[in-house]
Motif scaffolding. Structure first.
Motif, PDB file in Angstrom:
ATOM      1  N   ILE A 175       1.014  -1.169   0.032  1.00  0.00           N
ATOM      2  CA  ILE A 175       0.110   0.043  -0.136  1.00  0.00           C
ATOM      3  C   ILE A 175       0.913   1.287   0.033  1.00  0.00           C
ATOM      4  N   PRO A 176       1.782   1.445   0.872  1.00  0.00           N
ATOM      5  CA  PRO A 176       2.502   2.490   1.012  1.00  0.00           C
ATOM      6  C   PRO A 176       3.430   2.764  -0.092  1.00  0.00           C
ATOM      7  N   TRP A 177       4.023   1.669  -0.908  1.00  0.00           N
ATOM      8  CA  TRP A 177       4.669   1.899  -2.109  1.00  0.00           C
ATOM      9  C   TRP A 177       3.775   2.098  -3.445  1.00  0.00           C
ATOM     10  N   MET A 178       2.621   1.744  -3.429  1.00  0.00           N
ATOM     11  CA  MET A 178       1.719   2.133  -4.341  1.00  0.00           C
ATOM     12  C   MET A 178       1.244   3.808  -4.078  1.00  0.00           C
ATOM     13  N   LEU A 179       1.050   4.145  -2.903  1.00  0.00           N
ATOM     14  CA  LEU A 179       1.029   5.446  -2.797  1.00  0.00           C
ATOM     15  C   LEU A 179       2.034   6.325  -3.387  1.00  0.00           C
ATOM     16  N   LEU A 180       3.251   5.742  -3.044  1.00  0.00           N
ATOM     17  CA  LEU A 180       4.724   6.624  -3.357  1.00  0.00           C
ATOM     18  C   LEU A 180       4.591   6.823  -4.803  1.00  0.00           C
ATOM     19  N   LEU A 181       4.504   5.632  -5.463  1.00  0.00           N
ATOM     20  CA  LEU A 181       4.257   5.224  -6.875  1.00  0.00           C
ATOM     21  C   LEU A 181       3.619   6.487  -7.542  1.00  0.00           C
TER      22      LEU A 181
ATOM     23  N   ALA B 170       1.788   8.291   2.151  1.00  0.00           N
ATOM     24  CA  ALA B 170       2.270   6.971   1.984  1.00  0.00           C
ATOM     25  C   ALA B 170       3.491   6.953   3.006  1.00  0.00           C
ATOM     26  N   LEU B 171       4.019   7.818   3.385  1.00  0.00           N
ATOM     27  CA  LEU B 171       5.007   7.710   4.645  1.00  0.00           C
ATOM     28  C   LEU B 171       4.221   7.297   5.918  1.00  0.00           C
ATOM     29  N   ILE B 172       2.968   7.735   6.178  1.00  0.00           N
ATOM     30  CA  ILE B 172       2.396   7.555   7.315  1.00  0.00           C
ATOM     31  C   ILE B 172       1.955   5.882   7.402  1.00  0.00           C
ATOM     32  N   VAL B 173       1.368   6.018   6.232  1.00  0.00           N
ATOM     33  CA  VAL B 173       1.136   4.247   5.876  1.00  0.00           C
ATOM     34  C   VAL B 173       2.205   3.238   6.031  1.00  0.00           C
ATOM     35  N   PHE B 174       3.232   3.635   5.427  1.00  0.00           N
ATOM     36  CA  PHE B 174       4.449   2.864   5.630  1.00  0.00           C
ATOM     37  C   PHE B 174       4.818   2.523   7.303  1.00  0.00           C
TER      38      PHE B 174
ATOM     39  N   LYS C  66       9.554  -2.848   5.784  1.00  0.00           N
ATOM     40  CA  LYS C  66      10.904  -3.568   4.962  1.00  0.00           C
ATOM     41  C   LYS C  66      11.480  -2.661   4.009  1.00  0.00           C
ATOM     42  N   HIS C  67      12.709  -2.763   3.667  1.00  0.00           N
ATOM     43  CA  HIS C  67      13.352  -1.860   2.900  1.00  0.00           C
ATOM     44  C   HIS C  67      13.010  -0.453   3.163  1.00  0.00           C
ATOM     45  N   HIS C  68      13.141   0.113   4.705  1.00  0.00           N
ATOM     46  CA  HIS C  68      12.817   1.423   5.219  1.00  0.00           C
ATOM     47  C   HIS C  68      13.891   2.346   4.454  1.00  0.00           C
ATOM     48  N   ILE C  69      15.106   1.938   4.336  1.00  0.00           N
ATOM     49  CA  ILE C  69      16.057   2.916   3.876  1.00  0.00           C
ATOM     50  C   ILE C  69      15.870   3.342   2.270  1.00  0.00           C
ATOM     51  N   VAL C  70      15.457   2.301   1.582  1.00  0.00           N
ATOM     52  CA  VAL C  70      15.012   2.643   0.446  1.00  0.00           C
ATOM     53  C   VAL C  70      13.806   3.466   0.000  1.00  0.00           C
ATOM     54  N   PHE C  71      12.859   3.193   0.896  1.00  0.00           N
ATOM     55  CA  PHE C  71      11.456   4.225   1.136  1.00  0.00           C
ATOM     56  C   PHE C  71      11.794   5.398   1.662  1.00  0.00           C
ATOM     57  N   PHE C  72      12.811   5.611   2.498  1.00  0.00           N
ATOM     58  CA  PHE C  72      13.346   6.879   2.794  1.00  0.00           C
ATOM     59  C   PHE C  72      14.079   7.639   2.063  1.00  0.00           C
TER      60      PHE C  72
ATOM     61  N   LEU D 283      -7.770   7.200   4.811  1.00  0.00           N
ATOM     62  CA  LEU D 283      -6.798   6.354   4.761  1.00  0.00           C
ATOM     63  C   LEU D 283      -6.875   5.147   5.793  1.00  0.00           C
ATOM     64  N   TYR D 284      -7.693   5.692   6.745  1.00  0.00           N
ATOM     65  CA  TYR D 284      -8.208   4.469   7.573  1.00  0.00           C
ATOM     66  C   TYR D 284      -9.138   3.461   7.337  1.00  0.00           C
ATOM     67  N   TYR D 285     -10.061   3.731   6.562  1.00  0.00           N
ATOM     68  CA  TYR D 285     -10.930   2.866   6.127  1.00  0.00           C
ATOM     69  C   TYR D 285     -10.300   2.276   4.780  1.00  0.00           C
ATOM     70  N   SER D 286      -9.636   2.905   3.877  1.00  0.00           N
ATOM     71  CA  SER D 286      -9.009   2.183   2.672  1.00  0.00           C
ATOM     72  C   SER D 286      -8.153   1.084   3.052  1.00  0.00           C
ATOM     73  N   VAL D 287      -7.267   1.397   4.176  1.00  0.00           N
ATOM     74  CA  VAL D 287      -6.357   0.324   4.864  1.00  0.00           C
ATOM     75  C   VAL D 287      -7.163  -0.834   5.234  1.00  0.00           C
ATOM     76  N   ARG D 288      -8.209  -0.584   5.952  1.00  0.00           N
ATOM     77  CA  ARG D 288      -9.237  -1.457   6.863  1.00  0.00           C
ATOM     78  C   ARG D 288      -9.748  -2.277   5.756  1.00  0.00           C
TER      79      ARG D 288
END
Length: 400
Positions: free
Chosen positions: A100-106, A151-155, A161-167, A381-386
């Motif tokens: 989910i956070p990677w998709m938002l980042l993209l 994306a950062l909040i959800v991440f 995983k791969h926190h450094i890459v995301f950062f 964000l809350y209900y989308s994630v749920r």
């Protein structure tokens, strides 16, 4: 004038230390606002005064600094009852879908791509891109930043995983935009994460070291984006503390009648209406009125609007702005205490989003007070994630 700077520096530092001792953490939700208040009000402003770059009236700046301090102190007092965070009481609920956070980042990058393409010849000068996209690029410029912030909040609610890459990816995004405020937003998000999801406690010396590191990084970012001559560096630096001097123009204006809340009303409501929906939306509303009056050339050329800080309250209510600033601060502090308490009891992306907002950090990098919008963002964000997590759970059960 130096006495004014010194008195309010001591008061500001004292109440921050007291608040930090009460909650048991010297890095907290008000660390970033406090650091920038000290740097701007008590380092950059005295430098400007010492270099005689502006004509200071002691009484005018006493009113401004008093109102500013009362709003700041009121905020900390309003949040003061908040109890100490105990790591053992924190039960973080990880989001099971790592994508989910990677998709938002993209998506954030994709939304910003049209600007990158249009200004591809200026990628090494992101500050120029930022200046050229202040008008007419709102949905792309501000929308992409909002998506990456989400994306950062959800991440941070996943197993990271791969926190450094995301950062690195979000840092590159901020650098491409030439928008230093995004780094402040990231820092605020990470601080709330460290406090309420990780339960990290920062003692005085550890906090002091971290603040020095943050200031060094931010200074490096400033130097990286600075395009002027070294000889004009002091003028540029002093410009970061101009909202007090701009406020003084309003306080000293003997002709202007009080607006009795009109400026605040326009700042909160009219600023939220997109020009695509209101074709004839005026440019001179809220504090833009003062830009037109005091900085007419830059206003007409659409080169950005300087901040007038606490001066807008004086424009609305004259000297009554001083007690009103205290009331507004107490209200802001209560909002922070309310949402941070909810976050500690029930860590989720909604409570996290609202706690970040309550620190004074907007996920929408535009001027205005966007509490309703942040509620909508947090709920979405809350209900989308749920929903996505529930669908994944259903699919897994169907396999078996």
């Amino acid at each position: 004038m130096i006495i004014v700077f010194l008195i309010f520096l001591i008061l500001t530092t004292a109440i921050y230390i007291y608040y930090s001792r009460v909650i048991g953490n010297f890095i907290n939700g008000f660390t970033i606002p406090t650091v920038f208040k000290i740097v701007i009000d008590f380092i950059l402003e005295p430098i400007t005064y010492t270099l005689n770059l502006f004509e200071y009236d002691v009484w005018t700046f006493l009113y401004i600094y008093l109102a500013s301090f009362l709003m700041y102190a009121g905020t900390l007092v309003g949040a003061m009852k908040y109890m100490r965070i105990k790591p053992s009481n924190i039960h973080k609920k990880n989001i099971p879908i790592h994508a989910i956070p990677w998709m938002l980042l993209l998506v954030g990058y994709i939304v910003y791509i049209p600007i990158i393409v249009e200004y591809r010849d200026y990628l090494l000068d992101p500050q120029y891109i930022y200046e050229q996209t202040r008008s007419g690029y709102g949905p792309l410029f501000f929308g992409s930043a909002l998506i990456v912030n989400c994306a950062l909040i959800v991440f941070l609610f996943t197993d990271r995983k791969h926190h450094i890459v995301f950062f690195i990816a979000i840092i590159i995004f901020a650098l491409l935009r030439g928008q230093k405020a995004l780094f402040i937003t990231y820092a605020a998000i990470y601080i709330i994460w460290a406090l309420y999801l990780k339960g990290i406690r920062f003692r005085f010396f550890k906090a002091f070291s971290l603040i020095i590191i943050m200031l060094t990084i931010f200074t490096g970012i400033f130097v990286l984006n600075y395009r002027g001559e070294i000889t004009s560096l002091f003028l540029v630096v002093s410009g970061y503390s101009d909202y007090n001097r701009n406020a003084s123009l309003i306080v000293d204006d003997k002709v202007m009648e009080p607006f009795y809340g009109k400026i605040l009303f326009e700042h909160v409501l009219i600023s939220k209406i997109p020009r695509i929906l209101w074709r004839d939306k005026p440019k001179n509303f809220g504090e833009f009125r003062f830009s037109e009056k005091y900085f007419s050339d830059s206003f007409e050329m659409d080169q950005g609007t300087p901040s007038f800080g606490i001066g807008t309250l004086f424009a609305d209510f004259n000297l009554i702005a001083i007690p009103i600033s205290l009331i507004m601060g107490l209200f802001s502090g209560y909002i922070y205490r309310y949402f941070s308490t909810k976050l500690e009891k029930n860590p989720n992306v909604y409570n996290f989003t609202m706690t970040v907002f309550a620190t004074g950090t907007s996920l929408l990098p535009v001027g205005g007070y966007y509490i309703v919008e942040h509620i909508i963002i947090g709920v979405t964000l809350y209900y989308s994630v749920r929903l996505l997590s529930y669908m994944r759970h259903i699919n897994r059960n169907a396999v078996y």
